[in-house]
Design an enzyme around this catalytic site. Sequence first.
Site, mmCIF file in Angstrom:
data_model
loop_
_atom_site.group_PDB
_atom_site.id
_atom_site.type_symbol
_atom_site.label_atom_id
_atom_site.label_comp_id
_atom_site.label_asym_id
_atom_site.label_seq_id
_atom_site.Cartn_x
_atom_site.Cartn_y
_atom_site.Cartn_z
ATOM 1 N N ALA A 112 0.876 -1.230 -0.010
ATOM 2 C CA ALA A 112 0.050 -0.083 -0.050
ATOM 3 C C ALA A 112 0.949 1.276 -0.092
ATOM 4 O O ALA A 112 1.967 1.172 -0.217
ATOM 5 C CB ALA A 112 -0.967 0.102 1.206
ATOM 6 N N ASN A 113 0.511 2.468 0.103
ATOM 7 C CA ASN A 113 1.042 3.569 0.323
ATOM 8 C C ASN A 113 0.447 4.487 1.283
ATOM 9 O O ASN A 113 -0.560 4.099 2.071
ATOM 10 C CB ASN A 113 1.186 4.345 -1.039
ATOM 11 C CG ASN A 113 -0.287 4.530 -1.691
ATOM 12 O OD1 ASN A 113 -1.017 5.587 -1.185
ATOM 13 N ND2 ASN A 113 -0.587 4.075 -2.653
ATOM 14 N N ARG A 114 0.929 5.684 1.657
ATOM 15 C CA ARG A 114 0.550 6.569 2.562
ATOM 16 C C ARG A 114 -0.589 7.474 2.375
ATOM 17 O O ARG A 114 -0.863 8.232 3.160
ATOM 18 C CB ARG A 114 1.997 7.441 3.052
ATOM 19 C CG ARG A 114 2.903 6.886 3.479
ATOM 20 C CD ARG A 114 4.239 7.767 3.851
ATOM 21 N NE ARG A 114 5.350 7.090 4.081
ATOM 22 C CZ ARG A 114 5.623 6.436 5.312
ATOM 23 N NH1 ARG A 114 4.798 6.258 6.127
ATOM 24 N NH2 ARG A 114 6.916 5.776 5.253
ATOM 25 N N SER A 115 -1.199 7.414 1.211
ATOM 26 C CA SER A 115 -2.502 8.412 0.953
ATOM 27 C C SER A 115 -3.405 8.050 2.034
ATOM 28 O O SER A 115 -3.720 7.168 2.220
ATOM 29 C CB SER A 115 -3.024 7.861 -0.401
ATOM 30 O OG SER A 115 -4.074 8.638 -0.562
ATOM 31 N N ALA A 129 -4.065 7.591 -4.906
ATOM 32 C CA ALA A 129 -2.758 7.019 -5.048
ATOM 33 C C ALA A 129 -2.672 5.540 -5.404
ATOM 34 O O ALA A 129 -2.497 4.818 -4.495
ATOM 35 C CB ALA A 129 -1.948 7.388 -3.802
#
Length: 404
Positions: free
Chosen positions: A208-211, A274
Site C-alpha cells: 500500500a502507500n501513505r495516501s 494514489a
Amino acid sequence: MLSGRRILLIISGGIAAYKSLDLIRRLRERGGAVRCIVTKAGAEFVTPLAVATLSRDKVFGDLFSLTDESEIGHIRLARDADLVVVAPATADLIARMALGLASDLASTVLLATDRPILIAPAMNYVMWAHPATQANVKTLAGRGVRMLGPVQGELAEGETGMGRMSEPLDIVAAIEAFFSGTGRLKGRRALVTSGPTHEPIDPVRYIANRSSGRQGHAIAAALAALGADTMLVTGPTVQLDPAGVEIKRIETAEQMLGACRDALPVDVAVCAAAVADWRVADPRNQKIKKNGKPGDAAPILRLAENPDILASLSAAGKLRPRLVIGFAAETEDVVAHAVAKRKKKGCDWILANDVSVAAGTFGGDDNAVHLIDGKGVDSWPRLTKDEVARRLAARIADYLAAPA
Ligand code: CTP
C-alpha cells in the site's frame, strides 16, 4: 443577494456576539430570512429582545420550552433552513459539535440538522491554538462543516492574536459565496477516485502507500455540495463518507478501474487516488509461511504493472469525460514533472503537489497545488485540503458552464 434564503443563526456565548447583531441586520438587508437561536451564555452578551427585533422573528433558546416545541419543534428548526451559521462559535460549542453532544437547544439542532453548516470561531488565541480545539476543528472540517476565520487581531482581554471572529461583512460574503455556488453542478455527473489501493501479497499481507484519501474525499464532497451527482471510488481509508455522495469501496487498482468504467459516462472525472503502480503478479491463496530454519531465503515478490486509471479514462473514446483531471504526486521538480505527466496521461488538467516528507502533504491537512492546463500553470497558495477541493469544484463548474 440572499432573497428568499433561510438562515438559521446560532449565537453562542462570546463577546463577539455583539457583532452578530450587525450580522443579522446585514443578512436581512440582502433579503435573507434570519431565525436565531441564542445559547444561555450567548444571552449574557446580547439580549434575546435585541436579536428578535433585528431578525423580526421569534428567538429560540431553550430545548425544553414547551411553547417553542409546540409551535415548531427542534427538529423542524434544524431542517427549516438553507444554511446553519454559528457566529460566534465558541471553543465550547465547537467541542460539543465535535463530540455530537445534544446538551442544549443549539447543540441539539446542530446534531439534528442535515443542512450545510458554516461556523465563525471566536475565542482567546491560546484556546484556539490548544490541541483539543484544533483536533475538534479538524473533526468538523472532515464532516464538511465550513469554517470562516478566526482572524488575527485584538481580543477582548486586551491581548492580540489569532482568535477574533471574522467581520460581519466577511461572514455575509462567505454566505453569499456559498449560495451562489449551490446548484451550479446540478444535472452533472462526477467521478472521483480517492485513497490508496491495497495490492495483496497473500490473504493477510498487502502493498500500500501513505495516501490518506483526505484530498479525494474533500473533492467529492465539494462537487456534491455544488449539486453534482457524485460517485466516489475509494481505496481503504479512515475518512468519513462525504455527505450526499455515492460510494464504491474497492481494494485493488484493477477493482478501481472496473468501478470507474462502470460509472461512465460522467461529465468530469477527478483521479485523486494514489494507485499502486505495481501489484504482486502471483498473490498466494494461502499465507506465506516462514520455514523456521535460520538462513532460509526470504520470498521474492514478482510485480506486474497496474492499469493506469487516469490514462484509461482519458482515452475512453466516446465515453471520455468532458473534463479529466489528475494529480501529480512529486517529490522534486514538481511543475516540470507534472507538465510531462499531463501529456503522458492525456488528461486535461493536472494538479501538481509536493509529496516529499518535508511538505507534509500525505496525511496532512493542507496542500499547495499548481493547476496545470493546456494554457499554463496557476499556482495556488497553501490552502486546507477542503479549500483546495472547493476551489477546484468552482473551477470545474466554470469550465462545464462554458460551451463545449
Ligand atoms: N494514476 C492512476 N492509475 C495509476 C497510477 C496513477 O489513475 N495506476 C493517477 C493518479 O490518481 C494521479 C495521476 O495518475 O491522478 C498521477 O499519479 P502519480 O502517482 O503522480 O503518477 P504515476 O503515474 O504513478 O507516475 P510516477 O509514480 O512515475 O511519478
